[in-house]
Design an enzyme around this catalytic site. Structure first.
Site, short mmCIF file in Angstrom:
data_model
loop_
_atom_site.label_atom_id
_atom_site.label_comp_id
_atom_site.label_asym_id
_atom_site.label_seq_id
_atom_site.Cartn_x
_atom_site.Cartn_y
_atom_site.Cartn_z
N GLY A 12 4.62 12.54 -12.30
CA GLY A 12 4.94 11.42 -13.18
C GLY A 12 3.78 10.87 -13.99
O GLY A 12 3.84 9.73 -14.46
N SER A 13 2.74 11.66 -14.21
CA SER A 13 1.62 11.11 -15.00
C SER A 13 2.05 10.91 -16.46
O SER A 13 1.65 9.93 -17.10
CB SER A 13 0.37 11.99 -14.91
OG SER A 13 0.58 13.25 -15.49
N LEU A 85 13.06 18.78 -13.63
CA LEU A 85 13.23 20.22 -13.41
C LEU A 85 14.68 20.71 -13.39
O LEU A 85 14.92 21.90 -13.28
CB LEU A 85 12.53 20.63 -12.10
CG LEU A 85 11.01 20.43 -12.11
CD1 LEU A 85 10.40 20.91 -10.80
CD2 LEU A 85 10.36 21.15 -13.29
N LEU A 87 18.47 21.33 -15.12
CA LEU A 87 19.12 21.47 -16.43
C LEU A 87 19.99 20.23 -16.66
O LEU A 87 20.60 19.72 -15.73
CB LEU A 87 19.99 22.73 -16.37
CG LEU A 87 20.32 23.45 -17.66
CD1 LEU A 87 19.06 23.85 -18.41
CD2 LEU A 87 21.15 24.70 -17.35
N ILE A 88 20.03 19.76 -17.90
CA ILE A 88 20.86 18.58 -18.19
C ILE A 88 22.31 19.04 -18.35
O ILE A 88 22.61 19.96 -19.12
CB ILE A 88 20.37 17.90 -19.50
CG1 ILE A 88 18.91 17.47 -19.36
CG2 ILE A 88 21.26 16.71 -19.85
CD1 ILE A 88 18.64 16.43 -18.30
N ASN A 102 12.32 16.65 -24.56
CA ASN A 102 11.55 17.23 -23.44
C ASN A 102 10.17 17.63 -23.92
O ASN A 102 9.95 17.84 -25.13
CB ASN A 102 12.28 18.46 -22.89
CG ASN A 102 11.58 19.06 -21.68
OD1 ASN A 102 11.10 18.34 -20.80
ND2 ASN A 102 11.49 20.38 -21.64
N HIS A 104 7.18 20.59 -23.06
CA HIS A 104 6.89 21.83 -22.33
C HIS A 104 5.40 22.13 -22.49
O HIS A 104 4.86 22.02 -23.60
CB HIS A 104 7.73 22.98 -22.89
CG HIS A 104 7.54 24.25 -22.11
ND1 HIS A 104 8.13 24.44 -20.87
CD2 HIS A 104 6.81 25.35 -22.36
CE1 HIS A 104 7.77 25.63 -20.41
NE2 HIS A 104 6.98 26.21 -21.29
N ASP A 145 14.48 24.95 -22.42
CA ASP A 145 13.39 25.12 -23.40
C ASP A 145 13.81 25.78 -24.71
O ASP A 145 13.00 26.40 -25.38
CB ASP A 145 12.24 25.95 -22.78
CG ASP A 145 11.68 25.29 -21.53
OD1 ASP A 145 11.68 24.05 -21.48
OD2 ASP A 145 11.25 26.01 -20.63
N GLU A 174 -0.74 16.22 -23.82
CA GLU A 174 0.54 15.54 -23.55
C GLU A 174 0.37 14.03 -23.62
O GLU A 174 1.17 13.33 -24.26
CB GLU A 174 1.06 15.94 -22.16
CG GLU A 174 1.46 17.40 -22.12
CD GLU A 174 2.03 17.84 -20.78
OE1 GLU A 174 2.84 18.76 -20.78
OE2 GLU A 174 1.65 17.28 -19.74
C1 GRF Z 1 3.96 18.37 -17.68
O1 GRF Z 1 2.97 19.34 -17.84
C2 GRF Z 1 5.11 18.61 -18.62
O2 GRF Z 1 4.77 19.34 -19.75
C3 GRF Z 1 6.05 19.44 -17.81
O3 GRF Z 1 5.87 19.01 -16.48
C4 GRF Z 1 4.60 18.45 -16.31
C5 GRF Z 1 4.78 17.13 -15.67
O4 GRF Z 1 3.56 16.54 -15.25
N1 GRF Z 1 7.37 19.40 -18.34
P1 GRF Z 1 3.57 15.03 -14.77
O5 GRF Z 1 4.60 14.92 -13.66
O6 GRF Z 1 3.92 14.18 -15.94
O7 GRF Z 1 2.19 14.74 -14.26
#
Ligand code: GRF
Length: 197
Positions: A12-13, A85, A87-88, A102, A104, A145, A174
């Site tokens: 969840g960062s 993780l 699928l919606i 989303n 990726h 994706d 990100e």
């Molecule tokens: C991120 O790298 C994002 O691109 C992917 O999952 C990871 C989640 O990292 N979909 P965090 O849980 O936000 O730290």
């Protein structure tokens, strides 16, 4: 005020950066964190930040309207996936058409699809001898994706990069871009094209 809900399954960062970015905003409200894993650290992060959390299981998500009802009760306008993780399901895709986003951790269409998440992505990028990697922010459809790409940002892959080092670089991208791109979509001011760092 546009309300967004963040879906996450793990650390969840990104969720935390998104919440912090919008804290105090009078336009976008990170109203809810939804999670499918009882021990996910994102729940602790959200609680510390004072954001309500909703935990759901497979049956509630795929075989009932429970999540849809919760989103409606909170008047959620956009769904933001940040390390989510599953699928919606089709009912949510239909209800939130063009409103599910989303991120990726690679340059789609390469290195995406079912099972491509976390370190597996960075390992695949290095194994393929890619000279660059990056992030892809995209709309979500029924396939992993494959939704329309909104934004990409790039970084070089150096010969000395390990998957762990690459993961750090990708996380920085990100944090730098995801909140801003979310804001631009929610407020209807798309950012121009893709970026390189
Ligand atoms: C991120 O790298 C994002 O691109 C992917 O999952 C990871 C989640 O990292 N979909 P965090 O849980 O936000 O730290």
């Amino acid at each position: 005020m546009q309300k967004i809900a963040i879906f996450a399954s793990g650390n969840g960062s990104n969720a935390q950066h998104i919440i912090e970015y919008f804290t105090g905003s009078d336009k976008v409200d990170p109203a809810l964190v939804l999670c499918n894993k009882p021990d996910a650290f994102v729940l602790t992060r959200a609680e510390k930040l004072g954001i309500p959390t909703i935990l759901f299981n497979r049956e509630e998500f795929f075989d009932s309207d429970a999540v849809m009802v919760t989103l409606a009760q909170h008047r959620i306008e956009y769904l933001i996936l940040a390390g989510f993780l599953w699928l919606i399901p089709k009912n949510l895709i239909k209800l939130y058409a063009g409103k599910i986003i989303n991120i990726h951790p690679a340059l789609l269409p390469r290195h995406g699809g079912k099972g491509m998440y976390g370190m597996k992505v960075h390992e695949a990028v290095i194994a393929a001898g890619e000279l660059e990697s990056g992030i892809t922010i995209h709309f979500v459809n029924e396939c992993y994706d494959e939704g329309e790409i909104i934004f990409q940002a790039r970084c070089p892959v150096l010969p000395s990069d390990t998957p762990e080092r690459l993961a750090e670089k990708i996380h920085s991208l990100e944090y730098r871009w995801y909140p801003e791109v979310i804001e631009s979509i929610v407020l209807g001011n798309p950012l121009p094209g893709s970026r390189s760092l």
